[in-house]
Design an enzyme around this catalytic site. Structure first.
Site, PDB file in Angstrom:
ATOM      1  N   TYR A   1     -29.181   6.253  -3.892  1.00  0.00           N
ATOM      2  CA  TYR A   1     -29.155   5.061  -4.544  1.00  0.00           C
ATOM      3  C   TYR A   1     -27.554   4.726  -4.725  1.00  0.00           C
ATOM      4  O   TYR A   1     -27.141   3.355  -4.426  1.00  0.00           O
ATOM      5  CB  TYR A   1     -29.546   5.368  -6.121  1.00  0.00           C
ATOM      6  CG  TYR A   1     -29.563   4.013  -7.086  1.00  0.00           C
ATOM      7  CD1 TYR A   1     -30.358   2.978  -6.831  1.00  0.00           C
ATOM      8  CD2 TYR A   1     -28.729   4.158  -8.253  1.00  0.00           C
ATOM      9  CE1 TYR A   1     -30.364   1.837  -7.727  1.00  0.00           C
ATOM     10  CE2 TYR A   1     -28.402   3.269  -8.990  1.00  0.00           C
ATOM     11  CZ  TYR A   1     -29.336   1.945  -8.810  1.00  0.00           C
ATOM     12  OH  TYR A   1     -29.328   0.950  -9.726  1.00  0.00           O
TER      13      TYR A   1
ATOM     14  N   LYS B   1     -25.757   1.079  -3.355  1.00  0.00           N
ATOM     15  CA  LYS B   1     -25.156   0.493  -3.949  1.00  0.00           C
ATOM     16  C   LYS B   1     -23.784   0.170  -3.721  1.00  0.00           C
ATOM     17  O   LYS B   1     -23.230  -1.112  -3.803  1.00  0.00           O
ATOM     18  CB  LYS B   1     -25.560   0.732  -5.450  1.00  0.00           C
ATOM     19  CG  LYS B   1     -26.698   0.723  -6.193  1.00  0.00           C
ATOM     20  CD  LYS B   1     -27.438  -0.822  -5.887  1.00  0.00           C
ATOM     21  CE  LYS B   1     -28.536  -1.013  -6.736  1.00  0.00           C
ATOM     22  NZ  LYS B   1     -29.145  -2.475  -6.508  1.00  0.00           N
TER      23      LYS B   1
END
Length: 325
Positions: free
Chosen positions: A185, A189
């Site tokens: 993640y 991001k």
């Protein structure tokens, strides 16, 4: 005169037609991915309230990306229409080139143009790095990073022709600062922020803007945070006060013409706070006329730089104050 009785007055109520006041996104068409709930839903609703016609894009998958249902997107559409707005649903996936193009095509088919894209769709497959599987890595990268590229790339063709358009990409402090158990993640991001800057640089000649927003909110994406310790429980209780709607105003502003001079930036929203993130730049330089050896780096370079090292902290540690309510 003080103490005088108030005179008796008869009021006549005259109904007047309230003039229409255009919203910031009046006449624009917006695509919001992951708009079936949480932050995406609140952004879509506020955009519609600001006058935009909205494509509610959501495949209705679980938090980890399994399954699919049109119900979440349909619920957002219904909420928009109840408030007098206009919306249509698209249940195509962002994670593949062809289906992402269909999301943008939905805006063209229904409304004839595309003016704003909010790349919000995402899933979570948290796990400690040394135990993370290939599928957990690829699935998260595919939705967040690839999805942001695929949808943006599809819209860019139309933005270039009309010489206008905006992108808002949802990033996270997990990537900007760091977090435990989120290598997939965090990488996606942080990659999104580089993608956004590249879009801003490449498309500025066409009056196309690209910015990032790092939100704090209690939603499905944060509901998986463990609460096994007193500290974790306290952190979650604070996070639960940060409702998803707190993030929508900045997304709407960045998507509107009011932000015509704002591009290539990374913003954050936390309760009633808005902040601007720095981008990596050189902060300390050490020069050696005769060049460097591994030994001289150890003896001179690193000691000179060490006080400027970035701490090995998490986003919770970096934001160590309570946001005012």
């Amino acid at each position: 005169m003080a103490g005088s009785p108030r005179p008796s007055t008869t009021f006549t109520c005259v109904q007047r037609r309230v003039p229409h006041v255009p919203g910031l996104m009046e006449g624009k068409v917006a695509v919001v991915t992951g708009a079936g709930g949480g932050i995406g839903r609140e952004i879509a609703i506020m955009m519609a309230g600001a006058g935009a016609r909205v494509i509610v894009a959501d495949i209705g998958a679980s938090l980890t990306g399994e399954g699919g249902s049109a119900s979440p997107a349909a619920q957002t559409k219904a909420l928009i229409e109840q408030r007098g707005g206009q919306a249509e649903v698209c249940t195509e996936s962002v994670a593949a080139w062809g289906s992402a193009r269909k999301i943008i095509q939905a805006a063209l088919d229904h409304y004839g143009r595309i003016d704003a894209v909010v790349n919000n769709a995402g899933i979570l497959r948290d796990g400690i790095f040394h135990k993370m599987s290939e599928d957990d890595w690829l699935s998260v990268i595919s939705v967040h990073l690839n999805g942001s590229f695929f949808v943006s790339r599809a819209a860019a063709e139309h933005y270039r022709k009309q010489e206008s358009g905006s992108f808002v990409h949802i990033t996270s402090t997990s990537g900007l600062i760091g977090n435990v158990g989120q290598a997939n993640y965090a990488a996606a991001k942080l990659g999104i922020t580089a993608l956004s800057k590249s879009i801003a640089l490449d498309m500025q000649r066409y009056n196309v803007r690209s910015n990032c927003l790092a939100p704090w909110a209690w939603s499905r994406m944060t509901s998986s945070i463990p609460t096994t310790t007193a500290e974790q429980k306290a952190a979650v209780e604070k996070l639960q006060k940060m409702t998803p709607d707190k993030n929508a105003p900045l997304a709407v502003f960045l998507s509107s013409d009011a932000a015509k001079d704002v591009t290539g930036q990374v913003f954050g929203t936390r309760m009633h706070e808005i902040y601007l993130f720095s981008s990596p730049r050189p902060i300390r330089i050490v020069h050696r006329a005769e060049g460097w050896t591994p030994e001289s780096i150890a003896e001179h370079c690193i000691p000179a730089m060490k006080q400027a090292f970035m701490p090995l902290d998490t986003s919770e540690q970096a934001f160590n104050w309570d946001p005012p309510e």
